[in-house]
Motif scaffolding. Structure first.
Motif, PDB file in Angstrom:
ATOM      1  N   SER A  34      38.786  47.477  45.640  1.00 20.55           N
ATOM      2  CA  SER A  34      38.248  47.212  44.285  1.00 20.55           C
ATOM      3  C   SER A  34      39.321  46.507  43.491  1.00 20.55           C
ATOM      4  CB  SER A  34      38.438  48.727  43.287  1.00 20.55           C
ATOM      5  OG  SER A  34      37.492  49.652  44.033  1.00 20.55           O
ATOM      6  N   PHE A  35      40.731  46.414  43.668  1.00 19.02           N
ATOM      7  CA  PHE A  35      41.499  45.508  43.266  1.00 19.02           C
ATOM      8  C   PHE A  35      41.311  43.999  43.669  1.00 19.02           C
ATOM      9  CE2 PHE A  35      45.584  43.489  42.869  1.00 19.02           C
ATOM     10  CZ  PHE A  35      45.877  43.610  41.560  1.00 19.02           C
ATOM     11  N   GLY A  36      40.908  44.001  44.904  1.00 19.42           N
ATOM     12  CA  GLY A  36      40.533  42.641  45.309  1.00 19.42           C
ATOM     13  C   GLY A  36      39.332  42.088  44.999  1.00 19.42           C
ATOM     14  N   ILE A  37      38.434  42.848  44.444  1.00 18.14           N
ATOM     15  CA  ILE A  37      37.065  42.567  43.748  1.00 18.14           C
ATOM     16  C   ILE A  37      37.303  42.044  42.318  1.00 18.14           C
ATOM     17  CG2 ILE A  37      34.746  43.325  42.879  1.00 18.14           C
ATOM     18  CD1 ILE A  37      34.609  44.886  45.526  1.00 18.14           C
ATOM     19  N   LEU A  38      38.324  42.806  41.690  1.00 18.47           N
ATOM     20  CA  LEU A  38      38.811  42.352  40.460  1.00 18.47           C
ATOM     21  C   LEU A  38      39.373  41.149  40.330  1.00 18.47           C
ATOM     22  CD1 LEU A  38      39.069  43.103  37.199  1.00 18.47           C
ATOM     23  CD2 LEU A  38      41.398  44.064  38.135  1.00 18.47           C
ATOM     24  N   LEU A  39      40.262  40.897  41.381  1.00 21.82           N
ATOM     25  CA  LEU A  39      40.716  39.528  41.298  1.00 21.82           C
ATOM     26  C   LEU A  39      39.951  38.388  41.513  1.00 21.82           C
ATOM     27  CD1 LEU A  39      44.164  39.894  43.236  1.00 21.82           C
ATOM     28  CD2 LEU A  39      44.059  39.759  40.883  1.00 21.82           C
ATOM     29  N   ALA A  40      38.910  38.708  42.409  1.00 21.48           N
ATOM     30  CA  ALA A  40      37.823  37.564  42.830  1.00 21.48           C
ATOM     31  C   ALA A  40      37.015  37.491  41.373  1.00 21.48           C
ATOM     32  CB  ALA A  40      37.195  38.122  43.787  1.00 21.48           C
TER      33      ALA A  40
END
Length: 136
Positions: A34-40
């Protein structure tokens, strides 16, 4: 795979509390992805994502106890560490593998990680919708 290797190579007992371990690993994976999707979702370009992601992940790892054990850090850093996914993941894995905590005893930390994942996913969806609308 790393836990299976640790079991085979170092004798780490992962099967004593296997169900709490699996559920906790799912919670960690959910929070991190989820954190990676936020960054993207907040990045404009791939290069921006690479730079920003590297910086944020290194800072989170440093304050969360991945690079330096928290007991070495000053009190203020230990208080700040709770905002990091790394802190909750490391602390929970210590509890399961080192202290043999049960599934019930792990509910709070598992809930924290799932809560981080849900809240970060919600924010990411907002930014993704905003960026998709800009395309049309």
């Amino acid at each position: 795979i790393l836990f299976l290797f640790s079991w085979l190579a170092f004798g780490l007992n992962i099967f004593t509390n296997f169900l709490p371990l699996i559920i906790f690993l799912i919670a960690i994976a959910f929070a991190c992805s989820s954190f990676g999707i936020l960054l993207a979702s907040i990045s404009k370009t791939r290069k921006q994502l690479e730079g920003m992601g590297m910086l944020i992940i290194l800072v989170m790892s440093a304050i969360g106890g991945s690079m330096i054990p928290l007991f070495i850090m000053p009190d203020i850093m230990r208080q700040i560490a709770v905002i990091s996914i790394n802190f909750w993941a490391i602390d929970g894995l210590y509890d399961i593998l080192g202290r043999s905590f049960s599934l019930y005893e792990m509910l709070f930390k598992t809930g924290i990680l799932f809560g981080i994942g849900i809240s970060v996913s919600t924010i990411a969806i907002h930014f993704l919708k905003k960026n998709i609308l800009k395309l049309f």
